[in-house]
Scaffold this active site. Structure first.
Site, PDB file in Angstrom:
ATOM      1  N   GLY A 232      45.312  40.696  47.026  1.00  0.00           N
ATOM      2  CA  GLY A 232      45.159  39.424  47.719  1.00  0.00           C
ATOM      3  C   GLY A 232      45.358  39.568  49.218  1.00  0.00           C
ATOM      4  O   GLY A 232      44.593  39.036  50.022  1.00  0.00           O
ATOM      5  N   HIS A 233      46.403  40.311  49.611  1.00  0.00           N
ATOM      6  CA  HIS A 233      46.621  40.566  51.034  1.00  0.00           C
ATOM      7  C   HIS A 233      45.455  41.355  51.634  1.00  0.00           C
ATOM      8  O   HIS A 233      44.992  41.065  52.747  1.00  0.00           O
ATOM      9  CB  HIS A 233      47.910  41.377  51.250  1.00  0.00           C
ATOM     10  CG  HIS A 233      49.155  40.676  50.832  1.00  0.00           C
ATOM     11  ND1 HIS A 233      49.888  41.070  49.733  1.00  0.00           N
ATOM     12  CD2 HIS A 233      49.810  39.615  51.354  1.00  0.00           C
ATOM     13  CE1 HIS A 233      50.947  40.294  49.614  1.00  0.00           C
ATOM     14  NE2 HIS A 233      50.921  39.387  50.576  1.00  0.00           N
TER      15      HIS A 233
ATOM     16  N   SER B 122      53.129  38.619  45.126  1.00  0.00           N
ATOM     17  CA  SER B 122      54.145  39.675  45.151  1.00  0.00           C
ATOM     18  C   SER B 122      55.212  39.433  44.096  1.00  0.00           C
ATOM     19  O   SER B 122      55.871  40.373  43.636  1.00  0.00           O
ATOM     20  CB  SER B 122      54.783  39.753  46.541  1.00  0.00           C
ATOM     21  OG  SER B 122      53.821  40.081  47.523  1.00  0.00           O
TER      22      SER B 122
END
Length: 309
Positions: free
Chosen positions: A43-44, A215
């Site tokens: 995602g990051h 996370s």
């Protein structure tokens, strides 16, 4: 392997790097910032890919922000893997600098001790020990949704993002829309305080089974992770029902709450809100976003789905 990004830990050095790189070779380059708290996942990395579409220079910040944790929350449990993060950034390529300060809330200009271990855990700066007194509030947008159960959270988010903007001086900043309320708050802050920055919202990245990447997913047991799929599955059903004519938010919320609860989740909130104002709506007549926060075991997960009629 791509070239490694430069690692910058000092605020003044970050600002100096940004200015020198942007105004070099007789032209002005566009610089994008991707703020993160580390422990990077796909995602990051998708945010970085989005940033590369809008800028010639990309800076990724890695900083676990103590300002958004209350004294009762255990900041030390937030996952971290700095060396792993760097490897991922090298592999993806296109990241020019990584800004990873030790402490953005120090009380003196010499507060950074670069000889200390970078991965030392931060402590909360909201209980009087940090000496930090200035905060940024986006008063209306921060009140609902996550703001109800985490009353200082968005104060800390808005403040640290404003600090990062002042230090890095980006032209563009990219935020994930999984944190929908955060994205709207930052957009409003930039508008109200006249930051010359284009705020881009990047779509939610999901694992193949539909779970929104986070996370915090690492803390889920295999059983909890399977049960947590009820969040995205129920939101998809709600959107499908809207597209088939069911516009009562009461019924839509009942559906989502029931499915998540039956799967073993504990609801923090399930709200259908206007996409711009984040005000709750009773009947869907305008673009809305269905936002959910729920607990599975000791892990609090958030997710949302946009619904446009």
């Amino acid at each position: 392997m791509s070239d490694e990004p430069v690692i910058i830990r000092d605020k003044a050095a970050m600002r100096s790097w940004s200015r020198s790189k942007r105004y070099s070779h007789g032209e002005t380059l566009i610089l994008a910032l991707v703020p993160t708290m580390g422990f990077l996942h796909q995602g990051h990395l998708s945010l970085i890919q989005e940033a590369k579409k809008h800028a010639q220079l990309v800076v990724v910040s890695i900083y676990v922000n103590p300002g958004q944790f209350s004294p009762s929350e255990d900041l030390s449990t937030y996952p971290s893997d700095f060396q792993g993060d760097l490897r991922k950034l090298v592999e993806i390529g296109g990241v020019d600098a990584v800004f990873c300060p030790l402490n953005l809330y120090e009380t003196t200009p010499s507060g950074l001790d670069l000889g200390r271990d970078f991965e030392e855990k931060a402590v909360s700066c909201v209980d009087g020990r940090g000496g930090h007194e200035s905060w940024v509030r986006v008063e209306r947008l921060e009140k609902g949704l996550c703001g109800k159960s985490r009353p200082i959270f968005f104060r800390g988010v808005a403040t640290i993002v404003a600090k990062l903007f002042n230090i890095v001086e980006p032209d563009v900043a990219v935020f994930g829309k999984k944190d929908y309320q955060q994205w709207r708050i930052i957009r409003r802050m930039v508008h109200d305080l006249d930051f010359p920055i284009n705020i881009i919202g990047s779509e939610i990245m999901r694992d193949p089974d539909g779970l929104a990447m986070s996370s915090r997913n690492v803390h889920l047991s295999a059983e909890e992770r399977e049960k947590a799929l009820s969040i995205s599955q129920s939101l998809s059903k709600a959107k499908h029902n809207v597209q088939n004519g069911q516009h009562s938010c009461r019924e839509l919320k009942k559906l989502v709450i029931q499915e998540i609860t039956e799967a073993g989740g504990r609801i923090d909130y399930a709200e259908v809100v206007d996409q711009e104002s984040l005000e709750p709506v009773d009947v869907i007549k305008c673009p809305v976003v269905f936002c959910v926060a729920s607990w599975f075991g000791k892990v609090r997960l958030i997710d949302n789905i946009e619904i446009n009629l």
